[in-house]
Each structure stands twice: as C-alpha cells, then as structure tokens.
Design an enzyme around this catalytic site. Sequence first.
Site, PDB file in Angstrom:
ATOM      1  N   ALA A   1      -2.339  -2.653  -2.612  1.00  0.00           N
ATOM      2  CA  ALA A   1      -0.939  -3.070  -2.562  1.00  0.00           C
ATOM      3  C   ALA A   1      -0.724  -3.974  -1.362  1.00  0.00           C
ATOM      4  CB  ALA A   1      -0.025  -1.848  -2.477  1.00  0.00           C
TER       5      ALA A   1
ATOM      6  N   ARG B   1      -1.730   6.515   7.128  1.00  0.00           N
ATOM      7  CA  ARG B   1      -0.317   6.149   7.182  1.00  0.00           C
ATOM      8  C   ARG B   1       0.329   6.929   8.320  1.00  0.00           C
ATOM      9  NH1 ARG B   1       0.077   1.315   4.858  1.00  0.00           N
ATOM     10  NH2 ARG B   1      -0.596   1.318   2.657  1.00  0.00           N
TER      11      ARG B   1
ATOM     12  N   GLU C   1      -6.391  -1.116   7.636  1.00  0.00           N
ATOM     13  CA  GLU C   1      -7.179  -1.564   6.489  1.00  0.00           C
ATOM     14  C   GLU C   1      -8.666  -1.663   6.803  1.00  0.00           C
ATOM     15  OE1 GLU C   1      -5.527  -5.183   5.055  1.00  0.00           O
ATOM     16  OE2 GLU C   1      -3.683  -4.247   4.315  1.00  0.00           O
TER      17      GLU C   1
ATOM     18  N   GLU D   1      -3.625  -9.952  -2.755  1.00  0.00           N
ATOM     19  CA  GLU D   1      -3.854  -8.662  -2.121  1.00  0.00           C
ATOM     20  C   GLU D   1      -5.113  -7.976  -2.668  1.00  0.00           C
ATOM     21  OE1 GLU D   1      -2.495  -7.344   0.396  1.00  0.00           O
ATOM     22  OE2 GLU D   1      -0.753  -8.635   0.686  1.00  0.00           O
TER      23      GLU D   1
ATOM     24  N   GLU E   1      -7.897  -6.843  -0.099  1.00  0.00           N
ATOM     25  CA  GLU E   1      -8.091  -5.414   0.139  1.00  0.00           C
ATOM     26  C   GLU E   1      -9.316  -4.833  -0.559  1.00  0.00           C
ATOM     27  OE1 GLU E   1      -4.898  -2.755  -0.402  1.00  0.00           O
ATOM     28  OE2 GLU E   1      -3.601  -3.715   1.058  1.00  0.00           O
TER      29      GLU E   1
END
Length: 220
Positions: free
Chosen positions: A91, A79, A160, A108, A112
């Site tokens: 998320a 992040r 990701e 999602e 993910e």
Amino acid sequence: MTQDNGGAVEHGVSDLIGACPPLSSERVFAGHIWDVVRESFEFPHNDEPLTRDFIDHPGAVSMVVLDDEQRILLQRQYRHPVGMRLWEIPAGLMDVDGEPPVEAAARELAEEADLVAESWHVLADLFNSPGSSTEAQRVFIARGLSPVPEHERHERTGEEADLETAWVPLEEAVAAVMNGRIHNPSAVVGILAAHTAAATGFAALRDAHAAWDEHPRLRP
C-alpha cells in the site's frame, strides 16, 4: 428493501455524497504527511452549528497481489502508533499530484514488492476512519506478476527497510482474518473481498480506471 426512514432503495444500498457546507474552516495543525482541520457546519435538527476536528489525508491505494497458485502477498511491517508488527498488503499514499490511483498502486507495488502486474482491477473502496479522517482508500487486485529488474529496484528506507514477506494461500489468509490474527484494515477488506471475488471467478471486478467520486479530493 427500505431505508430506516421508510424511503425505498431503488438500486440497493449505497452511500450518498452530500457534504454540509462549512461555516468556517481552520487548519489547526500542519504535519509532515497530513494536517488536522477544524470545521463548523450546520446540521439538520440541531439548533447550534457542530464543530469537528479531523485529519486531512491525501488518500491511499493498496493491492491484493495474487499469484497463479492463488497465494496472496503479505508483508509484515512495524506500525509505531499501535506498537505492533502487522501483516499487510502492499500500500502507499496518493501523494503525487495528478497521478491516477491505479498508477499510484503500480508504483507502490514496484517500490514495496519489486513486482510488476499485467492485470489490474478495482476490488473495494473504503474510508479507513470516516469519523475522524478524510482518508479514502482504493483496494486493487493485481495479477499476472513479473519481477522488477534488479537494477531498477527501489531502495526501501525507514520501517519499509525491515519488511517481512510471505506468500500465503488465500484460504489461509481468510482464516487469519476471521481468527483475529490480521488487523490492518486494507488487508482485512482486501483478503475478504478477494475471497468473495474468487468464488465467482473474478467475473464482477470493476475496471482499474473506474470512477472514484467518493474520494474527497477526486469529486467533480
């Protein structure tokens, strides 16, 4: 139980919807995902209108993914704003017009984590930063897991593409929160809420399609 103003709380503590109508509203910045809005509004006991800048956010969903061994799926992702790799729960943004929140969560989860869940329930609702953003987030709990077929899996890009994955016993995840080793807000809320729900055998969970009028974009 009483409120601070001395009024009785008939049905327990509950947040109230009731926006102050804006006197003016201006979009001062248009971003790639969210914008910044400036609004002025009248507020009781204040002689002059108040002006506030805030992020206009589409909202998000996240999910506590729990397997049959009471392990939770955690993913560590970079992040940039905080300069850290954070352990999080899967998320994503509610960025598909008209898509119900639970369907956004299922999408999602497949993108993910390459997983499909048979059982979905609402675990918790939250505002990530209500003093500066409209971002509302619904945390689901997903169980009854199976893998997405290899040929149907989503190609992850950006941050990701570098996700680290771990299956962590729920009790261990709770300890990581309490020891200050997990900082992502949806992960903190989701882990603690799942631990509380597990203590009652998940008997008090809300339906996956429960109303979410608190979301600024979903209000009647």
